[in-house]
Each structure stands twice: as C-alpha cells, then as structure tokens.
Design a protein around this motif. Structure first.
Motif, PDB file in Angstrom:
ATOM      1  N   ALA A 105     -39.151   3.691 -48.708  1.00  0.00           N
ATOM      2  CA  ALA A 105     -39.447   3.006 -47.446  1.00  0.00           C
ATOM      3  C   ALA A 105     -40.838   3.422 -46.968  1.00  0.00           C
ATOM      4  CB  ALA A 105     -38.405   3.372 -46.393  1.00  0.00           C
ATOM      5  N   ARG A 106     -41.403   2.634 -46.097  1.00  0.00           N
ATOM      6  CA  ARG A 106     -42.726   2.973 -45.565  1.00  0.00           C
ATOM      7  C   ARG A 106     -42.654   4.166 -44.612  1.00  0.00           C
ATOM      8  NH1 ARG A 106     -46.612   0.246 -47.447  1.00  0.00           N
ATOM      9  NH2 ARG A 106     -46.297  -1.852 -48.285  1.00  0.00           N
ATOM     10  N   GLU A 107     -41.534   4.291 -43.932  1.00  0.00           N
ATOM     11  CA  GLU A 107     -41.370   5.388 -42.983  1.00  0.00           C
ATOM     12  C   GLU A 107     -40.208   6.281 -43.407  1.00  0.00           C
ATOM     13  OE1 GLU A 107     -43.530   5.787 -40.633  1.00  0.00           O
ATOM     14  OE2 GLU A 107     -44.540   3.866 -40.929  1.00  0.00           O
ATOM     15  N   ALA A 108     -40.327   7.577 -43.132  1.00  0.00           N
ATOM     16  CA  ALA A 108     -39.240   8.505 -43.425  1.00  0.00           C
ATOM     17  C   ALA A 108     -38.038   8.168 -42.550  1.00  0.00           C
ATOM     18  CB  ALA A 108     -39.696   9.937 -43.158  1.00  0.00           C
ATOM     19  N   ASP A 109     -36.847   8.347 -43.112  1.00  0.00           N
ATOM     20  CA  ASP A 109     -35.631   8.014 -42.370  1.00  0.00           C
ATOM     21  C   ASP A 109     -34.516   8.952 -42.827  1.00  0.00           C
ATOM     22  OD1 ASP A 109     -33.498   6.950 -41.057  1.00  0.00           O
ATOM     23  OD2 ASP A 109     -33.751   4.891 -41.780  1.00  0.00           O
ATOM     24  N   ASP A 110     -34.344  10.056 -42.092  1.00  0.00           N
ATOM     25  CA  ASP A 110     -33.340  11.052 -42.453  1.00  0.00           C
ATOM     26  C   ASP A 110     -31.917  10.562 -42.247  1.00  0.00           C
ATOM     27  OD1 ASP A 110     -35.349  12.830 -43.112  1.00  0.00           O
ATOM     28  OD2 ASP A 110     -35.417  13.734 -41.111  1.00  0.00           O
ATOM     29  N   SER A 111     -31.757   9.505 -41.462  1.00  0.00           N
ATOM     30  CA  SER A 111     -30.419   8.946 -41.220  1.00  0.00           C
ATOM     31  C   SER A 111     -30.334   7.529 -41.781  1.00  0.00           C
ATOM     32  CB  SER A 111     -30.108   8.947 -39.725  1.00  0.00           C
ATOM     33  OG  SER A 111     -31.083   8.202 -39.005  1.00  0.00           O
ATOM     34  N   PHE A 112     -30.918   7.339 -42.955  1.00  0.00           N
ATOM     35  CA  PHE A 112     -30.988   6.010 -43.565  1.00  0.00           C
ATOM     36  C   PHE A 112     -29.613   5.379 -43.720  1.00  0.00           C
ATOM     37  CE2 PHE A 112     -30.607   3.493 -47.491  1.00  0.00           C
ATOM     38  CZ  PHE A 112     -31.420   2.426 -47.165  1.00  0.00           C
ATOM     39  N   ASP A 113     -29.551   4.101 -43.389  1.00  0.00           N
ATOM     40  CA  ASP A 113     -28.360   3.279 -43.583  1.00  0.00           C
ATOM     41  C   ASP A 113     -28.787   2.030 -44.339  1.00  0.00           C
ATOM     42  OD1 ASP A 113     -26.459   0.955 -42.768  1.00  0.00           O
ATOM     43  OD2 ASP A 113     -25.376   2.760 -42.157  1.00  0.00           O
ATOM     44  N   TRP A 114     -27.995   1.649 -45.338  1.00  0.00           N
ATOM     45  CA  TRP A 114     -28.369   0.496 -46.161  1.00  0.00           C
ATOM     46  C   TRP A 114     -28.532  -0.777 -45.340  1.00  0.00           C
ATOM     47  CZ3 TRP A 114     -29.954   0.556 -51.129  1.00  0.00           C
ATOM     48  CH2 TRP A 114     -29.753   1.737 -51.856  1.00  0.00           C
TER      49      TRP A 114
END
Length: 336
Positions: A122-131
């Motif tokens: 992803a372009r931005e970090a996302d520690d709580s990524f959800d599909w």
C-alpha cells in the motif's frame, strides 16, 4: 486471457527469447550443460541460486547456464523453441500449453516454491489493515492468467471482494514494469515480489500490509519443468539436476536468512544485504520455500481451484498428466 491469446504471446515472443538466450553451449567443462530459463530474478527463488553458489550442480556433474526471461509467456516460448532445456516458471503455463494440444507435453518434475510469492503493498502504512480497505481502490495487478494475478484474485474473493466490481483493476502493465508504474503514481495498492517490496518500504514508496502467500494456501507455484522428449533423452541429467535442487532446499531450510543472503548476494549485486535478509526471512517465515521437490496432488488440486476461480481453466488437467514425481522421490532417497 484465453488460452489462444497465451499461445499467441508465446509465438510473438519467440524471436525475442531466442535473441536473448542464443549462444548457450557446453562451457568447455566436459560436464553436462543445462540451460535454465527463470521467469524473473527474485529472492523467492533463493534455493536455485544457492544450488549454483554452493556448487551443488557441480557436485552432480552439471554445468548450468541461467538466464532471466521476464514473464511466463517468454519463458515458455524459450522452452518450446529449445532455446532452454529447463524452465523455472509457474505450473499453470504447462497446463495452458497442454490444453492447446501437444504431442510433447511440458512436464513438471521439481518444485521450488510452494506458496504465492507476492505481497500486498500500500502507499501508506496500515498496522490495522483490513482487506475491505481495497474496495473502491485502484489495484495495480499482474498479468491476466499468470499465477500472481490468479492467486491475488483468489485471495480477494476469499475476503468477499469481487476484483472486477469492487475495485479498479489495472492489468495492462508489463510484468517487468509494474514496480516502476507504482513508483510513478499508478495505483493505490500493488502486488510485488521480494526484494522489490522491501526496497519500496526502505525508500518510503510503499508498505507491505499483507501476504498473498499466506492467504492462498500451498501451491506448486514455481516449478522446474521440461519437455517430455528432453526428459526421456536425458534422464540422468534431470535426476542430477533434481538432486542438486534438493541439496539446496535442505541447505536453505537448515541455514539462517543471513547465511542465505550471503550465498545469493552475487545474484543481487544492487540490493543491500539488509534487504536480502529481510526478504528471505519473510519467505522462510511463511514457508514459501519447498523443503523437497515433490509436487504433490493436494497442492496441484489447489492450483486447479485457483485457476478455475479465475476463469482461466478450460478443463481440469489431472496431476498424473503433467507431473512426474519420480525424480523428486529419487532425489530425496539419494540426498537425505
């Protein structure tokens, strides 16, 4: 992409592949020479480079010549036109050729990787990524009909995402140009192999938020294959080749990411050692490197399910039709 289009690409790429790979010979070593064409240069294939760097092919009496032919169509073209002897490419390519009708089928004989090798960046970090974050986004995917794209779509569907309706899917970028396209601003998400994914993270151009390898299950993802006619005429060479690969598999399994990185460094001269280590560690942690060369039936059937889900399979091609496990079985007995 329909199979006739895949075959058209094979024919169109034939001259280019020949130009790239022509000139392979015996090397004057007196050893049997095997010309390998790999579909891409990636740390995903670390055991292949280890087999060369650690001298396992030499121990088996072989001289190998390795060429990278970006894209499954180009690699298969090189194999069909006898420019290479062995291809390292996704098993789906052998199925596509077989279903076009062939009196000299491409046989899968030694598995190298057993999961998808791409990561969702992803372009931005996302520690709580959800599909579900992908819904409504622009997704820079891989080639239609190729395993990365099919495994990607399989994973999206598993999470309730329709890749054709829930996001804007871009698939018209050539395999080798996908990283550059994302770096230049195309897409919100992209599917990348290592070490490119880690390089993007280090440079702040993207962030790994998920692994398609852990999501899509065990597959005969990247396999060494050859024409049936070649295997019939060169059984000892194919066996020696498989023995060397299994030696490398065991070495990779027993050694640290640091040791593996040092072994394969000559094949990634422009990549920092810390990137090599982190990339290899990611693949080791998710079990991407096959521990033996056997292509088992359960993994083959999962592959067929993935291809069917993508709408790219005309009919199921059984394991017994395109897989020969005898060389792998002999290698395990000889090497272990």
């Amino acid at each position: 992409m329909k199979r006739r289009n895949f075959m058209s690409l094979l024919l169109a790429a034939a001259l280019a592949a020949t130009a790239v790979l022509a000139g392979c010979g015996n090397g004057g070593s007196g050893k049997a020479t095997v010309r390998i064409g790999e579909v891409t240069r990636s740390l995903f294939y670390a055991p292949e480079y280890v087999a060369i760097a650690k001298g396992f092919f030499e121990e088996e009496g072989l001289n190998v010549e390795l060429t990278t032919t970006p894209g499954g169509d180009k690699t298969m073209t090189a194999l069909l036109s006898n420019v290479i002897d062995v291809a390292l490419v996704g098993s789906e390519t052998s199925i596509y050729v077989y279903q076009q009708g062939s009196d000299d089928p491409i046989i899968n004989f030694a598995q190298l990787t057993q999961t998808d090798g791409t990561f969702l960046v992803a372009r931005e970090a996302d520690d709580s990524f959800d599909w579900n974050s992908l819904k409504g986004s622009v997704f820079l995917g891989q080639r239609v009909g190729g395993m990365p794209q099919m495994a990607g779509e399989f994973t999206l569907k598993k999470h309730g995402i329709d890749p054709k309706a829930d996001l804007e899917l871009i698939q018209n970028v050539d395999f080798a140009n996908i990283p550059a396209a994302f770096a230049s601003g195309t897409g919100d998400y992209v599917q990348l192999f290592e070490p490119t994914a880690s390089i993007f993270e280090k440079e702040g151009q993207g962030h790994v938020v998920a692994s398609f390898g852990t999501e899509s299950g065990l597959l005969p993802y990247t396999v060494f294959m050859a024409k049936q006619s070649y295997m019939n005429k060169n059984e000892k060479t194919v066996q020696a080749f498989t023995n060397a690969i299994h030696k490398a598999q065991l070495w990779v399994e027993e050694n640290s990411a640091e040791a593996i990185a040092d072994a394969v460094l000559p094949y990634f001269e422009n990549v920092d050692r810390d990137i090599l280590i982190s990339s290899i560690d990611r693949y080791k942690q998710q079990g991407s490197f096959a521990s033996d060369p056997i292509i088992d039936e359960a993994e083959w059937n999962n592959l067929l399910d993935v291809i069917t889900s993508a709408g790219e399979l005309e009919k199921r091609t059984e394991h017994s039709e395109l897989v020969d496990t005898s060389f792998a079985e002999n290698a395990i007995e000889a090497v272990n």
